[in-house]
Write a protein that holds these residues in place. Structure first.
Motif, PDB file in Angstrom:
ATOM      1  N   HIS A  49       0.812  -1.093  -0.032  1.00  0.00           N
ATOM      2  CA  HIS A  49      -0.096  -0.028   0.067  1.00  0.00           C
ATOM      3  C   HIS A  49       0.918   1.124  -0.032  1.00  0.00           C
ATOM      4  CE1 HIS A  49      -3.983  -1.938   0.136  1.00  0.00           C
ATOM      5  NE2 HIS A  49      -3.491  -2.637   0.907  1.00  0.00           N
ATOM      6  N   LYS A  50       2.008   1.227   0.616  1.00  0.00           N
ATOM      7  CA  LYS A  50       2.849   2.290   0.600  1.00  0.00           C
ATOM      8  C   LYS A  50       3.266   2.694  -0.735  1.00  0.00           C
ATOM      9  CE  LYS A  50       6.969   4.129   3.011  1.00  0.00           C
ATOM     10  NZ  LYS A  50       8.135   4.009   3.713  1.00  0.00           N
ATOM     11  N   GLU A  51       3.571   2.039  -1.452  1.00  0.00           N
ATOM     12  CA  GLU A  51       4.158   2.212  -2.821  1.00  0.00           C
ATOM     13  C   GLU A  51       3.120   1.946  -4.029  1.00  0.00           C
ATOM     14  OE1 GLU A  51       7.328  -0.613  -4.083  1.00  0.00           O
ATOM     15  OE2 GLU A  51       8.431  -0.136  -2.192  1.00  0.00           O
ATOM     16  N   LYS A  52       1.948   1.640  -3.591  1.00  0.00           N
ATOM     17  CA  LYS A  52       0.574   1.249  -4.442  1.00  0.00           C
ATOM     18  C   LYS A  52       1.025   0.463  -5.625  1.00  0.00           C
ATOM     19  CE  LYS A  52      -1.917   5.548  -3.018  1.00  0.00           C
ATOM     20  NZ  LYS A  52      -2.993   4.879  -2.545  1.00  0.00           N
ATOM     21  N   THR A  53       1.492  -0.804  -5.102  1.00  0.00           N
ATOM     22  CA  THR A  53       1.698  -1.722  -6.111  1.00  0.00           C
ATOM     23  C   THR A  53       1.299  -3.091  -5.845  1.00  0.00           C
ATOM     24  OG1 THR A  53       4.071  -1.977  -5.082  1.00  0.00           O
ATOM     25  CG2 THR A  53       4.004  -0.561  -7.244  1.00  0.00           C
ATOM     26  N   LEU A  54       1.232  -3.948  -6.669  1.00  0.00           N
ATOM     27  CA  LEU A  54       0.752  -5.406  -6.208  1.00  0.00           C
ATOM     28  C   LEU A  54       1.994  -6.379  -6.659  1.00  0.00           C
ATOM     29  CD1 LEU A  54      -2.580  -5.605  -7.938  1.00  0.00           C
ATOM     30  CD2 LEU A  54      -2.404  -5.641  -5.625  1.00  0.00           C
ATOM     31  N   HIS A  55       2.171  -7.230  -5.971  1.00  0.00           N
ATOM     32  CA  HIS A  55       3.419  -8.199  -6.137  1.00  0.00           C
ATOM     33  C   HIS A  55       3.205  -9.644  -6.189  1.00  0.00           C
ATOM     34  CE1 HIS A  55       6.217  -4.685  -5.424  1.00  0.00           C
ATOM     35  NE2 HIS A  55       5.339  -4.396  -4.470  1.00  0.00           N
ATOM     36  N   THR A  67       5.261  -9.186 -12.689  1.00  0.00           N
ATOM     37  CA  THR A  67       5.226  -9.585 -11.199  1.00  0.00           C
ATOM     38  C   THR A  67       5.003  -8.404 -10.538  1.00  0.00           C
ATOM     39  OG1 THR A  67       7.622  -9.128 -11.517  1.00  0.00           O
ATOM     40  CG2 THR A  67       6.897 -11.371 -11.972  1.00  0.00           C
ATOM     41  N   VAL A  68       4.883  -7.138 -10.814  1.00  0.00           N
ATOM     42  CA  VAL A  68       4.759  -6.005 -10.042  1.00  0.00           C
ATOM     43  C   VAL A  68       3.681  -4.958 -11.079  1.00  0.00           C
ATOM     44  CG1 VAL A  68       5.540  -4.084  -8.998  1.00  0.00           C
ATOM     45  CG2 VAL A  68       6.971  -6.099  -9.012  1.00  0.00           C
ATOM     46  N   ILE A  69       2.599  -4.889 -10.600  1.00  0.00           N
ATOM     47  CA  ILE A  69       1.390  -4.281 -11.383  1.00  0.00           C
ATOM     48  C   ILE A  69       0.993  -2.953 -10.363  1.00  0.00           C
ATOM     49  CG2 ILE A  69      -0.820  -4.020 -11.970  1.00  0.00           C
ATOM     50  CD1 ILE A  69      -0.595  -7.264 -12.370  1.00  0.00           C
ATOM     51  N   LYS A 114      -7.746  -9.033   4.546  1.00  0.00           N
ATOM     52  CA  LYS A 114      -7.298  -9.355   6.116  1.00  0.00           C
ATOM     53  C   LYS A 114      -7.958  -8.349   7.099  1.00  0.00           C
ATOM     54  CE  LYS A 114      -5.046 -12.008   9.191  1.00  0.00           C
ATOM     55  NZ  LYS A 114      -5.302 -13.406   9.508  1.00  0.00           N
ATOM     56  N   ASP A 115      -8.522  -8.887   7.863  1.00  0.00           N
ATOM     57  CA  ASP A 115      -8.939  -7.656   9.004  1.00  0.00           C
ATOM     58  C   ASP A 115      -9.708  -6.463   8.224  1.00  0.00           C
ATOM     59  OD1 ASP A 115      -7.990  -9.403  11.123  1.00  0.00           O
ATOM     60  OD2 ASP A 115      -6.103  -8.544  10.794  1.00  0.00           O
ATOM     61  N   GLY A 116     -10.530  -6.773   7.194  1.00  0.00           N
ATOM     62  CA  GLY A 116     -11.147  -5.778   6.758  1.00  0.00           C
ATOM     63  C   GLY A 116     -10.422  -4.797   5.532  1.00  0.00           C
ATOM     64  N   LYS A 117      -8.992  -5.138   5.488  1.00  0.00           N
ATOM     65  CA  LYS A 117      -8.284  -4.633   4.499  1.00  0.00           C
ATOM     66  C   LYS A 117      -7.895  -5.441   3.229  1.00  0.00           C
ATOM     67  CE  LYS A 117      -3.936  -1.915   4.262  1.00  0.00           C
ATOM     68  NZ  LYS A 117      -2.845  -1.440   5.100  1.00  0.00           N
ATOM     69  N   ASN A 118      -8.103  -5.011   1.995  1.00  0.00           N
ATOM     70  CA  ASN A 118      -7.662  -5.691   0.814  1.00  0.00           C
ATOM     71  C   ASN A 118      -6.177  -5.456   0.553  1.00  0.00           C
ATOM     72  OD1 ASN A 118      -7.175  -6.440  -1.839  1.00  0.00           O
ATOM     73  ND2 ASN A 118      -8.554  -4.940  -2.779  1.00  0.00           N
ATOM     74  N   VAL A 119      -5.468  -6.698   1.221  1.00  0.00           N
ATOM     75  CA  VAL A 119      -4.237  -7.055   1.022  1.00  0.00           C
ATOM     76  C   VAL A 119      -3.483  -7.960  -0.372  1.00  0.00           C
ATOM     77  CG1 VAL A 119      -4.208  -7.145   3.678  1.00  0.00           C
ATOM     78  CG2 VAL A 119      -4.506  -9.222   2.400  1.00  0.00           C
ATOM     79  N   GLY A 120      -4.582  -8.156  -0.833  1.00  0.00           N
ATOM     80  CA  GLY A 120      -4.052  -8.909  -2.421  1.00  0.00           C
ATOM     81  C   GLY A 120      -5.275  -9.298  -3.060  1.00  0.00           C
TER      82      GLY A 120
END
Length: 151
Positions: A49-55, A67-69, A114-120
């Motif tokens: 979330h800090k970098e606003k990227t998906l891995h 591999t990074v979006i 996870k705990d209400g947060k979109n983690v992946g």
């Protein structure tokens, strides 16, 4: 194989706590990719979330360069921002689609909370046009709920 028959297999894989989370996720990807005839590529992306990227953490199918979006880019990036499932019956009809393979015709992406947060998210590409149903969505939501418990 019907989704109900896959659920105990997913549960068993995730219960192997002597394996790393990455290994268990890879096994889930392999199970789905080899069992479901229209799941040609299955992967789990996780958010920074800090970098606003998906891995990309785990996948089964052809290797991908993606591999990074960035958030907002492609179907996966849009799900990172909307927190909603995204089912694409025809990827050619999407103007914000990232082509991973010339054979991909449809995609489904379901966020992982996870705990209400979109983690992946779980991302599935298909070489079949319009193969995904509401049953796929419900099953993949269930998979993500099970995965969240080991994170």
């Amino acid at each position: 194989m019907p989704f109900d028959a896959l659920k105990p297999k997913v549960t068993t894989i995730l219960a192997h706590d002597k394996e790393s989370i990455g290994q268990r996720l890879t096994e889930i990807c392999e199970l789905l990719q080899t069992t479901m005839g229209y799941y040609d590529w299955v992967g789990f992306y996780f958010a920074n979330h800090k970098e606003k990227t998906l891995h990309l953490k785990a996948f089964a199918g052809e290797p991908t360069d993606h591999t990074v979006i960035p958030f907002g880019k492609g179907i996966c990036g849009q799900v990172a921002e909307t927190n909603s499932n995204f089912v694409v019956a025809d990827v050619k009809a999407q103007n914000n689609y990232i082509a991973c393979s010339m054979y991909v015709k449809a995609e489904i992406v379901v966020p992982l909370f996870k705990d209400g947060k979109n983690v992946g998210q779980i991302d599935i590409d298909s070489h079949t046009e319009d193969p995904f149903s509401e049953e796929d969505e419900r099953f993949l939501e269930w998979v993500n709920q099970q995965v969240a418990e080991i994170l």
